[in-house]
Design a protein around this motif. Structure first.
Motif, PDB file in Angstrom:
ATOM      1  N   ARG A   1      36.730  66.005  20.542  1.00 37.68           N
ATOM      2  CA  ARG A   1      35.456  66.567  20.080  1.00 37.68           C
ATOM      3  C   ARG A   1      35.617  67.995  19.562  1.00 37.68           C
ATOM      4  N   PHE A   2      36.362  68.825  20.278  1.00 36.89           N
ATOM      5  CA  PHE A   2      36.484  70.240  19.906  1.00 36.89           C
ATOM      6  C   PHE A   2      37.347  70.474  18.672  1.00 36.89           C
ATOM      7  N   THR A   3      38.266  69.557  18.375  1.00 35.69           N
ATOM      8  CA  THR A   3      39.200  69.799  17.267  1.00 35.69           C
ATOM      9  C   THR A   3      38.944  68.934  16.041  1.00 35.69           C
ATOM     10  N   LYS A   4      37.877  68.163  16.038  1.00 39.20           N
ATOM     11  CA  LYS A   4      37.668  67.235  14.919  1.00 39.20           C
ATOM     12  C   LYS A   4      37.477  67.947  13.582  1.00 39.20           C
TER      13      LYS A   4
ATOM     14  N   ILE B   1      48.718  75.850  19.908  1.00 42.10           N
ATOM     15  CA  ILE B   1      48.039  74.905  20.799  1.00 42.10           C
ATOM     16  C   ILE B   1      47.712  75.572  22.130  1.00 42.10           C
ATOM     17  N   MET B   2      48.679  76.296  22.698  1.00 41.72           N
ATOM     18  CA  MET B   2      48.438  76.958  23.990  1.00 41.72           C
ATOM     19  C   MET B   2      47.377  78.051  23.864  1.00 41.72           C
ATOM     20  N   LYS B   3      47.362  78.774  22.742  1.00 41.30           N
ATOM     21  CA  LYS B   3      46.305  79.774  22.520  1.00 41.30           C
ATOM     22  C   LYS B   3      44.945  79.093  22.491  1.00 41.30           C
ATOM     23  N   PHE B   4      44.869  77.953  21.797  1.00 42.88           N
ATOM     24  CA  PHE B   4      43.610  77.214  21.732  1.00 42.88           C
ATOM     25  C   PHE B   4      43.176  76.748  23.118  1.00 42.88           C
ATOM     26  N   ILE B   5      44.118  76.188  23.888  1.00 51.90           N
ATOM     27  CA  ILE B   5      43.794  75.702  25.237  1.00 51.90           C
ATOM     28  C   ILE B   5      43.310  76.853  26.111  1.00 51.90           C
ATOM     29  N   CYS B   6      44.025  77.981  26.078  1.00 52.37           N
ATOM     30  CA  CYS B   6      43.709  79.101  26.968  1.00 52.37           C
ATOM     31  C   CYS B   6      42.463  79.874  26.550  1.00 52.37           C
ATOM     32  N   LYS B   7      42.177  79.939  25.281  1.00 50.70           N
ATOM     33  CA  LYS B   7      41.020  80.721  24.832  1.00 50.70           C
ATOM     34  C   LYS B   7      39.808  79.826  24.591  1.00 50.70           C
ATOM     35  N   ASP B   8      39.886  78.986  23.594  1.00 54.77           N
ATOM     36  CA  ASP B   8      38.715  78.218  23.172  1.00 54.77           C
ATOM     37  C   ASP B   8      38.358  77.090  24.141  1.00 54.77           C
ATOM     38  N   PHE B   9      39.319  76.240  24.453  1.00 57.73           N
ATOM     39  CA  PHE B   9      39.065  75.082  25.305  1.00 57.73           C
ATOM     40  C   PHE B   9      38.587  75.509  26.689  1.00 57.73           C
ATOM     41  N   TRP B  10      39.348  76.390  27.325  1.00 58.95           N
ATOM     42  CA  TRP B  10      39.024  76.826  28.685  1.00 58.95           C
ATOM     43  C   TRP B  10      37.657  77.503  28.734  1.00 58.95           C
ATOM     44  N   THR B  11      37.404  78.402  27.793  1.00 61.42           N
ATOM     45  CA  THR B  11      36.141  79.135  27.777  1.00 61.42           C
ATOM     46  C   THR B  11      34.971  78.192  27.533  1.00 61.42           C
ATOM     47  N   THR B  12      35.155  77.211  26.672  1.00 60.67           N
ATOM     48  CA  THR B  12      34.083  76.252  26.408  1.00 60.67           C
ATOM     49  C   THR B  12      33.793  75.401  27.643  1.00 60.67           C
ATOM     50  N   VAL B  13      34.825  74.952  28.318  1.00 65.91           N
ATOM     51  CA  VAL B  13      34.639  74.073  29.481  1.00 65.91           C
ATOM     52  C   VAL B  13      34.104  74.836  30.687  1.00 65.91           C
ATOM     53  N   PHE B  14      34.719  75.983  31.005  1.00 66.30           N
ATOM     54  CA  PHE B  14      34.387  76.685  32.244  1.00 66.30           C
ATOM     55  C   PHE B  14      33.475  77.893  32.070  1.00 66.30           C
ATOM     56  N   LYS B  15      33.157  78.236  30.828  1.00 61.23           N
ATOM     57  CA  LYS B  15      32.272  79.370  30.528  1.00 61.23           C
ATOM     58  C   LYS B  15      32.790  80.686  31.112  1.00 61.23           C
ATOM     59  N   LYS B  16      34.111  80.789  31.250  1.00 57.80           N
ATOM     60  CA  LYS B  16      34.749  81.995  31.791  1.00 57.80           C
ATOM     61  C   LYS B  16      36.081  82.176  31.092  1.00 57.80           C
ATOM     62  N   GLN B  17      36.515  83.417  30.995  1.00 58.42           N
ATOM     63  CA  GLN B  17      37.857  83.684  30.492  1.00 58.42           C
ATOM     64  C   GLN B  17      38.858  83.101  31.479  1.00 58.42           C
TER      65      GLN B  17
END
Length: 146
Positions: free
Chosen positions: A58-61, A72-88
């Motif tokens: 959903r996030f990368t379509k 990929i790791m930057k995306f996981i650590c910044k965008d994905f994590w922040t979107t899922v957990f609403k925290k840095q």
């Protein structure tokens, strides 16, 4: 804020449900109890894996293809994590119940981005959590088409 509360409630019920269903069976020894706990952790990790796969889809379509593992790791650590957990990622506070699901979530996300990985979590002192990933992008010769 409401999304975060709903996620926390859903996760708590999910963990509780997995462990309650495991308690339904009779445990006769400490070894059996340990084995059953391992099954619960595996089940939670597998749930997280599937959720991570779906969220990454959903996030990368609508995004451009990632250049390398670092992107990929930057995306996981910044965008994905922040979107899922609403925290840095460096400010996340959690407890041990979230570890199996969270590791699965990250592993599922990485899997859908083409990285086979092993994701583990380590809690050396509360409330600090260190998530370790080991993975690689399979090379074309790694896929045996015969």
């Amino acid at each position: 804020m409401a999304d975060e509360a709903l996620f926390l409630l859903l996760h708590n019920e999910m963990v509780s449900g997995v462990y309650k269903s495991a308690e339904q069976g009779e445990v006769v020894s400490a070894a059996k109890a340990l084995e059953e706990n391992g099954r619960c952790i595996t089940k939670l990790e597998n749930m997280g894996f599937r959720v991570g796969q779906g969220l990454i889809e959903r996030f990368t379509k609508d995004t451009a293809r990632f250049k390398d593992e670092l992107d990929i790791m930057k995306f996981i650590c910044k965008d994905f994590w922040t979107t899922v957990f609403k925290k840095q990622i460096d400010n996340l506070r959690t407890n041990h119940q979230y570890l199996a699901f969270t590791c699965g979530l990250i592993r599922g996300g990485l899997s859908n981005l083409g990285i086979k990985s092993i994701v583990t979590a380590e809690v050396s002192s509360m409330p600090a959590l260190q998530i370790l990933t080991q993975g690689s992008i399979p090379r074309p010769q790694d896929h045996n088409l015969n």
